[in-house]
Motif scaffolding. Sequence first.
Motif, PDB file in Angstrom:
ATOM      1  N   SER A 222       0.876  -1.317  -0.093  1.00  0.00           N
ATOM      2  CA  SER A 222       0.126   0.068  -0.143  1.00  0.00           C
ATOM      3  C   SER A 222       0.804   1.256  -0.072  1.00  0.00           C
ATOM      4  O   SER A 222       0.846   2.052   1.098  1.00  0.00           O
TER       5      SER A 222
ATOM      6  N   GLU B   9      -3.354   2.515  -2.159  1.00  0.00           N
ATOM      7  CA  GLU B   9      -3.766   2.174  -0.765  1.00  0.00           C
ATOM      8  C   GLU B   9      -5.089   1.253  -1.220  1.00  0.00           C
ATOM      9  O   GLU B   9      -5.865   0.829  -0.334  1.00  0.00           O
ATOM     10  N   LYS B  10      -5.796   1.318  -2.437  1.00  0.00           N
ATOM     11  CA  LYS B  10      -7.176   0.933  -2.522  1.00  0.00           C
ATOM     12  C   LYS B  10      -7.434  -0.617  -2.091  1.00  0.00           C
ATOM     13  O   LYS B  10      -8.335  -0.732  -1.361  1.00  0.00           O
ATOM     14  N   GLU B  11      -6.428  -1.629  -2.576  1.00  0.00           N
ATOM     15  CA  GLU B  11      -6.640  -2.819  -2.184  1.00  0.00           C
ATOM     16  C   GLU B  11      -6.340  -3.119  -0.803  1.00  0.00           C
ATOM     17  O   GLU B  11      -7.361  -3.703  -0.114  1.00  0.00           O
TER      18      GLU B  11
ATOM     19  N   SER C  44      -9.775  -1.760   0.948  1.00  0.00           N
ATOM     20  CA  SER C  44     -10.912  -2.617   0.875  1.00  0.00           C
ATOM     21  C   SER C  44     -10.665  -3.628   1.722  1.00  0.00           C
ATOM     22  O   SER C  44     -11.825  -4.306   2.269  1.00  0.00           O
TER      23      SER C  44
ATOM     24  N   ILE D 117     -15.646   4.453   3.285  1.00  0.00           N
ATOM     25  CA  ILE D 117     -14.418   4.906   2.805  1.00  0.00           C
ATOM     26  C   ILE D 117     -14.755   6.317   2.086  1.00  0.00           C
ATOM     27  O   ILE D 117     -15.884   6.497   1.460  1.00  0.00           O
TER      28      ILE D 117
ATOM     29  N   GLY E 108     -10.196   8.011   0.039  1.00  0.00           N
ATOM     30  CA  GLY E 108      -9.914   6.675   0.106  1.00  0.00           C
ATOM     31  C   GLY E 108      -9.480   6.121   1.506  1.00  0.00           C
ATOM     32  O   GLY E 108      -8.992   4.857   1.475  1.00  0.00           O
TER      33      GLY E 108
END
Length: 258
Positions: free
Chosen positions: A19, A24-26, A29, A45, A49
């Motif tokens: 990340s 950092e999206k993954e 999530s 969120i 993000g």
Amino acid sequence: MQTNEQLITLCQDLIKHPSLSGFEKEAASFIQKTMQSLAYDEVSIDAYGSVVGSIFGSQEGPAVLMDGHIDTVGVENPNLWNHDPFAGRLTEGRIYGRGSSDMKGALSAMMLAAAEFKKKTGGKFRGSLHVSATVCEECFEGISSRLVTKFVKPDVVIVGEASSLAIKRGQRGRAEVVLQTFGKSCHSSNPDEGVNAVTAMLTLLPEILALKAPHHPVLGEGILVLTDIVSSPYPAPACGRDRKIHPRPDPTDPGQAS
């Protein structure tokens, strides 16, 4: 599974989700799904993000926010690491990996602590408890957390940054100052035809670095440090070199160093 085993596993799982700042999206999530599985009352969120998980008590009261950032700096050369930086390996009581200390370990602890508090109290407490997993702290400290505080409106904020287990009740703050010196480009074989902006910067920097940073009775000595110097354009249009050079970030104004 016992809480300490959960904590180890969660920290390892977070490390396994790379990340870097801006990517950092993954990991976000994964954190959102984890908070939901831990029975947080509300998980969202935001526009930047960042993930915010909330647990609400049965009575009105203060809002407590625990914050930790998701993002990490990169890994320049993984081959120099004794352990895979994204494996989260547990060895001799320590978890190795990028972000284990700064600050996926603390973030994991806060996520589980809030869930455990809800479980032990049965939700019967005054106020609300929130955990934020913020983004882009390494590059733009304070920007994403500012949006979180507008949403939560906390009465108390606890930041889980590493502090050798000592409670720190304040922060010196941070300010960035951009200095610019201007010059005139010329061929390196005829330096007298131009004005070297970097040379001017080298004259200015010692004066700046000689300034004494302020002292605070609680927070201690201030810090004044040079973090970057960039010359633009790079390389110069006629610098006398004929080789491939990796591009560098440059200011919009040509012929300057900053």
